[in-house]
Scaffold this motif. Sequence first.
Motif, PDB file in Angstrom:
ATOM      1  N   GLU A  79      46.856  28.731  51.093  1.00  0.00           N
ATOM      2  CA  GLU A  79      46.814  30.317  50.073  1.00  0.00           C
ATOM      3  C   GLU A  79      47.495  30.880  48.644  1.00  0.00           C
ATOM      4  OE1 GLU A  79      49.426  32.589  52.838  1.00  0.00           O
ATOM      5  OE2 GLU A  79      47.500  32.915  54.263  1.00  0.00           O
ATOM      6  N   ASP A  80      48.978  28.978  48.048  1.00  0.00           N
ATOM      7  CA  ASP A  80      49.192  29.678  46.931  1.00  0.00           C
ATOM      8  C   ASP A  80      47.825  28.501  46.095  1.00  0.00           C
ATOM      9  OD1 ASP A  80      51.281  29.480  47.739  1.00  0.00           O
ATOM     10  OD2 ASP A  80      52.265  27.861  48.643  1.00  0.00           O
ATOM     11  N   ILE A  81      47.408  27.804  46.196  1.00  0.00           N
ATOM     12  CA  ILE A  81      46.188  28.108  45.522  1.00  0.00           C
ATOM     13  C   ILE A  81      44.735  28.903  44.864  1.00  0.00           C
ATOM     14  CG2 ILE A  81      44.311  26.498  44.591  1.00  0.00           C
ATOM     15  CD1 ILE A  81      45.381  24.259  45.766  1.00  0.00           C
ATOM     16  N   ALA A 132      51.821  23.158  45.695  1.00  0.00           N
ATOM     17  CA  ALA A 132      50.641  23.158  46.292  1.00  0.00           C
ATOM     18  C   ALA A 132      50.085  21.438  46.186  1.00  0.00           C
ATOM     19  CB  ALA A 132      49.756  23.915  46.286  1.00  0.00           C
ATOM     20  N   PHE A 133      49.883  21.211  44.901  1.00  0.00           N
ATOM     21  CA  PHE A 133      49.404  20.522  44.100  1.00  0.00           C
ATOM     22  C   PHE A 133      50.286  18.615  44.546  1.00  0.00           C
ATOM     23  CE2 PHE A 133      46.997  23.328  41.106  1.00  0.00           C
ATOM     24  CZ  PHE A 133      45.715  23.287  41.824  1.00  0.00           C
ATOM     25  N   ALA A 134      51.188  19.238  44.173  1.00  0.00           N
ATOM     26  CA  ALA A 134      52.375  17.907  44.180  1.00  0.00           C
ATOM     27  C   ALA A 134      52.477  17.545  45.829  1.00  0.00           C
ATOM     28  CB  ALA A 134      54.028  18.780  43.690  1.00  0.00           C
ATOM     29  N   THR A 135      52.623  19.189  46.806  1.00  0.00           N
ATOM     30  CA  THR A 135      52.433  18.429  48.230  1.00  0.00           C
ATOM     31  C   THR A 135      51.051  17.732  48.623  1.00  0.00           C
ATOM     32  OG1 THR A 135      54.151  20.720  48.426  1.00  0.00           O
ATOM     33  CG2 THR A 135      53.084  19.825  50.725  1.00  0.00           C
ATOM     34  N   LEU A 136      50.160  18.468  48.319  1.00  0.00           N
ATOM     35  CA  LEU A 136      49.200  17.525  47.936  1.00  0.00           C
ATOM     36  C   LEU A 136      48.965  15.845  48.018  1.00  0.00           C
ATOM     37  CD1 LEU A 136      46.163  20.188  47.662  1.00  0.00           C
ATOM     38  CD2 LEU A 136      46.475  19.355  49.655  1.00  0.00           C
ATOM     39  N   ASP A 137      49.718  15.906  46.931  1.00  0.00           N
ATOM     40  CA  ASP A 137      49.542  14.960  46.688  1.00  0.00           C
ATOM     41  C   ASP A 137      50.241  13.708  47.395  1.00  0.00           C
ATOM     42  OD1 ASP A 137      47.829  14.915  43.835  1.00  0.00           O
ATOM     43  OD2 ASP A 137      49.989  15.002  42.567  1.00  0.00           O
ATOM     44  N   GLU A 138      51.662  14.435  47.408  1.00  0.00           N
ATOM     45  CA  GLU A 138      52.447  13.717  48.480  1.00  0.00           C
ATOM     46  C   GLU A 138      52.184  13.587  49.764  1.00  0.00           C
ATOM     47  OE1 GLU A 138      55.940  16.785  48.793  1.00  0.00           O
ATOM     48  OE2 GLU A 138      56.531  15.743  47.190  1.00  0.00           O
ATOM     49  N   ILE A 139      51.373  14.607  50.732  1.00  0.00           N
ATOM     50  CA  ILE A 139      50.596  14.292  51.898  1.00  0.00           C
ATOM     51  C   ILE A 139      48.927  13.388  51.830  1.00  0.00           C
ATOM     52  CG2 ILE A 139      48.596  15.441  53.177  1.00  0.00           C
ATOM     53  CD1 ILE A 139      49.934  18.001  53.036  1.00  0.00           C
ATOM     54  N   ARG A 140      48.695  13.047  50.705  1.00  0.00           N
ATOM     55  CA  ARG A 140      47.883  11.990  50.844  1.00  0.00           C
ATOM     56  C   ARG A 140      48.380  10.587  50.223  1.00  0.00           C
ATOM     57  NH1 ARG A 140      46.056  12.429  44.563  1.00  0.00           N
ATOM     58  NH2 ARG A 140      48.268  11.345  44.229  1.00  0.00           N
ATOM     59  N   ASP A 141      49.397  10.669  50.153  1.00  0.00           N
ATOM     60  CA  ASP A 141      50.161   9.757  49.704  1.00  0.00           C
ATOM     61  C   ASP A 141      51.673   8.951  51.010  1.00  0.00           C
ATOM     62  OD1 ASP A 141      49.811   9.382  47.215  1.00  0.00           O
ATOM     63  OD2 ASP A 141      51.936  10.103  46.046  1.00  0.00           O
ATOM     64  N   PHE A 144      52.973  32.803  41.120  1.00  0.00           N
ATOM     65  CA  PHE A 144      52.303  31.634  41.292  1.00  0.00           C
ATOM     66  C   PHE A 144      51.560  30.543  41.118  1.00  0.00           C
ATOM     67  CE2 PHE A 144      50.923  36.640  42.360  1.00  0.00           C
ATOM     68  CZ  PHE A 144      51.344  36.336  43.650  1.00  0.00           C
ATOM     69  N   LEU A 145      52.003  30.743  39.561  1.00  0.00           N
ATOM     70  CA  LEU A 145      51.114  29.494  38.957  1.00  0.00           C
ATOM     71  C   LEU A 145      52.809  27.854  38.767  1.00  0.00           C
ATOM     72  CD1 LEU A 145      50.304  27.549  36.540  1.00  0.00           C
ATOM     73  CD2 LEU A 145      51.888  28.552  34.831  1.00  0.00           C
ATOM     74  N   ASP A 146      53.704  28.625  39.541  1.00  0.00           N
ATOM     75  CA  ASP A 146      54.502  27.825  40.012  1.00  0.00           C
ATOM     76  C   ASP A 146      54.328  27.298  41.212  1.00  0.00           C
ATOM     77  OD1 ASP A 146      55.934  27.387  37.334  1.00  0.00           O
ATOM     78  OD2 ASP A 146      56.920  29.541  37.890  1.00  0.00           O
ATOM     79  N   SER A 147      54.121  28.140  41.998  1.00  0.00           N
ATOM     80  CA  SER A 147      53.294  28.221  43.542  1.00  0.00           C
ATOM     81  C   SER A 147      52.203  27.454  43.771  1.00  0.00           C
ATOM     82  CB  SER A 147      52.904  29.487  44.124  1.00  0.00           C
ATOM     83  OG  SER A 147      54.399  29.812  44.414  1.00  0.00           O
ATOM     84  N   ALA A 148      51.302  27.217  42.969  1.00  0.00           N
ATOM     85  CA  ALA A 148      50.080  26.058  42.353  1.00  0.00           C
ATOM     86  C   ALA A 148      50.385  24.952  42.196  1.00  0.00           C
ATOM     87  CB  ALA A 148      48.844  26.540  41.708  1.00  0.00           C
ATOM     88  N   LYS A 149      51.281  25.295  41.853  1.00  0.00           N
ATOM     89  CA  LYS A 149      51.579  23.717  40.682  1.00  0.00           C
ATOM     90  C   LYS A 149      52.675  22.444  42.368  1.00  0.00           C
ATOM     91  CE  LYS A 149      52.305  23.858  36.483  1.00  0.00           C
ATOM     92  NZ  LYS A 149      53.634  24.318  34.930  1.00  0.00           N
TER      93      LYS A 149
END
Length: 157
Positions: A61-63, A90-99, A83-88
Amino acid sequence: MPYSSATSILLILPDLPDTATTTDVINRHITRADALINAKITSRYETPIAPTPPLLGSLSEDIVTFYSYRSYYRQDNSNRTDFLDSAKEAFATLDEIRDGKIDLVDSSGSQIAERSEEATGGILDSTTKDYQPFFDVDDELDHAFDDDLIDNVMDKR
């Protein structure tokens, strides 16, 4: 199964017109966000994940909200949105999930099973084990040309 829906995005962005065109734009961004999410987490999880974990739904939803808002409104210094900050984030959280810093859980709080190493075909292993190094044949600081090569090039002129 998409991680978010056009209905949820229209609830988050009530100032967008509720038309078929808007829904089409949002659905295109949902597909885009899902592809990005799946690409980020596929090394740990079988994707797509169904039913959607609440965290992935929120990140989607954020993205999608950012992409959709950007499609309709020009962003400049006077029209900057959260919304730009929320997307950023979200991207950082996805990186944390991946890592592996954040695990995915379903709506009951149970952890989503990770992809097994056998299922990845060794993707989690290093691709350099037992292989001869290729790029370290010469010293990285030795950038001199072979004098014979230079002479050969000069003779052909």
